[in-house]
Design a protein around this motif. Sequence first.
Motif, PDB file in Angstrom:
ATOM      1  N   THR A   1      -8.131   4.101   1.104  1.00  0.00           N
ATOM      2  CA  THR A   1      -7.638   3.032   0.231  1.00  0.00           C
ATOM      3  C   THR A   1      -6.313   2.453   0.706  1.00  0.00           C
ATOM      4  OG1 THR A   1      -6.613   4.708  -1.205  1.00  0.00           O
ATOM      5  CG2 THR A   1      -8.796   3.904  -1.826  1.00  0.00           C
ATOM      6  N   ARG A   2      -5.572   3.183   1.525  1.00  0.00           N
ATOM      7  CA  ARG A   2      -4.264   2.691   1.972  1.00  0.00           C
ATOM      8  C   ARG A   2      -4.234   2.219   3.422  1.00  0.00           C
ATOM      9  NH1 ARG A   2       0.832   5.966  -0.565  1.00  0.00           N
ATOM     10  NH2 ARG A   2       0.255   5.780  -2.756  1.00  0.00           N
ATOM     11  N   CYS A   3      -5.135   2.713   4.226  1.00  0.00           N
ATOM     12  CA  CYS A   3      -5.100   2.379   5.655  1.00  0.00           C
ATOM     13  C   CYS A   3      -5.445   0.909   5.882  1.00  0.00           C
ATOM     14  CB  CYS A   3      -6.086   3.265   6.415  1.00  0.00           C
ATOM     15  SG  CYS A   3      -6.189   2.886   8.183  1.00  0.00           S
ATOM     16  N   THR A   4      -4.612   0.227   6.672  1.00  0.00           N
ATOM     17  CA  THR A   4      -4.858  -1.179   7.004  1.00  0.00           C
ATOM     18  C   THR A   4      -5.536  -1.336   8.359  1.00  0.00           C
ATOM     19  OG1 THR A   4      -2.712  -1.468   8.102  1.00  0.00           O
ATOM     20  CG2 THR A   4      -2.795  -1.821   5.713  1.00  0.00           C
TER      21      THR A   4
ATOM     22  N   GLN B   1       1.116  10.326   5.187  1.00  0.00           N
ATOM     23  CA  GLN B   1       2.443  10.643   4.670  1.00  0.00           C
ATOM     24  C   GLN B   1       3.241  11.433   5.705  1.00  0.00           C
ATOM     25  OE1 GLN B   1       3.660   9.691   1.632  1.00  0.00           O
ATOM     26  NE2 GLN B   1       1.771   8.563   1.233  1.00  0.00           N
TER      27      GLN B   1
ATOM     28  N   LEU C   1       0.819  -1.211   0.000  1.00  0.00           N
ATOM     29  CA  LEU C   1       0.000   0.000   0.000  1.00  0.00           C
ATOM     30  C   LEU C   1       0.855   1.263   0.000  1.00  0.00           C
ATOM     31  CD1 LEU C   1      -2.779  -1.115   2.498  1.00  0.00           C
ATOM     32  CD2 LEU C   1      -2.940  -0.951   0.030  1.00  0.00           C
ATOM     33  N   ALA C   2       2.034   1.181   0.610  1.00  0.00           N
ATOM     34  CA  ALA C   2       2.946   2.327   0.638  1.00  0.00           C
ATOM     35  C   ALA C   2       3.797   2.411  -0.624  1.00  0.00           C
ATOM     36  CB  ALA C   2       3.854   2.244   1.863  1.00  0.00           C
TER      37      ALA C   2
ATOM     38  N   ALA D   1       1.909   2.133   5.880  1.00  0.00           N
ATOM     39  CA  ALA D   1       1.232   1.862   4.607  1.00  0.00           C
ATOM     40  C   ALA D   1       1.103   3.082   3.703  1.00  0.00           C
ATOM     41  CB  ALA D   1      -0.161   1.284   4.875  1.00  0.00           C
TER      42      ALA D   1
ATOM     43  N   ALA E   1      -0.775   5.631   4.324  1.00  0.00           N
ATOM     44  CA  ALA E   1      -2.066   6.287   4.493  1.00  0.00           C
ATOM     45  C   ALA E   1      -1.879   7.677   5.101  1.00  0.00           C
ATOM     46  CB  ALA E   1      -2.975   5.439   5.387  1.00  0.00           C
TER      47      ALA E   1
ATOM     48  N   ASN F   1      -7.414   8.825  -0.365  1.00  0.00           N
ATOM     49  CA  ASN F   1      -6.067   8.278  -0.185  1.00  0.00           C
ATOM     50  C   ASN F   1      -5.969   7.499   1.117  1.00  0.00           C
ATOM     51  OD1 ASN F   1      -2.983   8.270  -0.745  1.00  0.00           O
ATOM     52  ND2 ASN F   1      -3.134   9.150   1.290  1.00  0.00           N
TER      53      ASN F   1
END
Length: 436
Positions: free
Chosen positions: A301-304, A356, A37-38, A352, A354, A298
């Motif tokens: 969609t990226r956070c786990t 930055q 994801l990152a 990940a 999510a 953003n």
Amino acid sequence: MAAVMLLGITALLLDTTGVLRHYLGWIPKIQLLPAVLALNVAVVVAILAVTLVVGRAYCAVVCPMGIFQDLVIWFRKLIFGKKRPFRYRKPATWLRYTVLALFVLAMLVGFGSIATLIAPYSAFARMVTGIHATGLAQWVAIITLAVIGLMSFLMGRLWCNTFCPVGSLLGLISKHSLIGIRIDADKCVGCRKCEHGCKAMCIDIDNKSVDRSRCVNCFNCLGECKTGAISFGGGRTADNKVDDSRRKFVAGTVSVGVAMAAQAQDKKVDGGLAALADKQVPLRKTPIKPFGAKSLKNFSTRCTACQLCVSQCPEKVLRPSTKLESLMQPEMNYHDGYCRMACTRCSEVCPAGAIQPVSKEEKTAISIGVAVVLKDNCIGCGTCERHCPSSAIQMVDGRPAVNEARCLGCGACEYYCPARPMTAIYVEGREVHGEV
């Protein structure tokens, strides 16, 4: 090495001071899903390359949920000894890859918060941080611990080899690994000791074969075999006995190699009043995401939903969402504090991408929300004006007026507002974070 990894990630998740992030912050970044994801290509390539060469050593050495399962299995062995041995189980191939396909599909169509409930690093992190939480977060932690713990105690690595999407993905590669566990049919006497000691239940002694897609390189079978029929090497048949030093070599190589790839990639707080109780805030139309998230899309969609940022937040501003579309993903809540401009800890630990990385200077130029005034509730005390760090609020005719172009969305006004029961000022999130 596995024990060090497990203790390290657990200590990081439980650390509320933020000190350990300087020493252990690399561990979440070498987990496969956060690295994907990152877009951390170095880590992803390293994991896949190691898997292609030596099989699923990642699952035994790096993945905290895998190591946790091994710990439960170790307790099982202490209790039962060899009275309840493991036995070979045919792979539930259709179920494994159906779960994997559904997981990937859910991530692609925006249901990542649901999909990550079974992602190994995220599930372990929520399990650790949620035990001391309340509400939904605690229940998710308890259920995760109970389900995976019980499954591991009764059936070894069955969860890892059936429901874990990372395990299934790496299994596709490790099936064709260059090096792996081998059985020499000429030396094997059929005693089944290797099969009974295999927690992945992937040794089929009747056919003298090992399912490398499920083997996690624990090397228990090497210690069980007394005839030298089991070895770790290239090809599919064995002719040389391998000593235990290879176990340490593989574990060390995986950890060091992936950690080196990850390398390629002070807390100052002002004074404040105690949190005010029994304050109600209107339902936000747009949730507030941390500085560095860039946008709602953003972040989602990226956070786990691993809760690492939640555990690291010194003001306890970040809390897991209870909404289905963002289940367990962190949101800003200003009931017990507000986001201080001197703190960038969540952006430093997110593995990940999510959130930055942002510096303290950059943070003061980002707007994650805007304050909204409920004039009918205002008592005209001017508290919000005095505490606004960006001077975005001014009292006009005894009521606060918000300069939206200067508002950061930090929540200081909402936190300090003394109006009861409904606050007179609160923050609405921005779908796309702006600049001030």
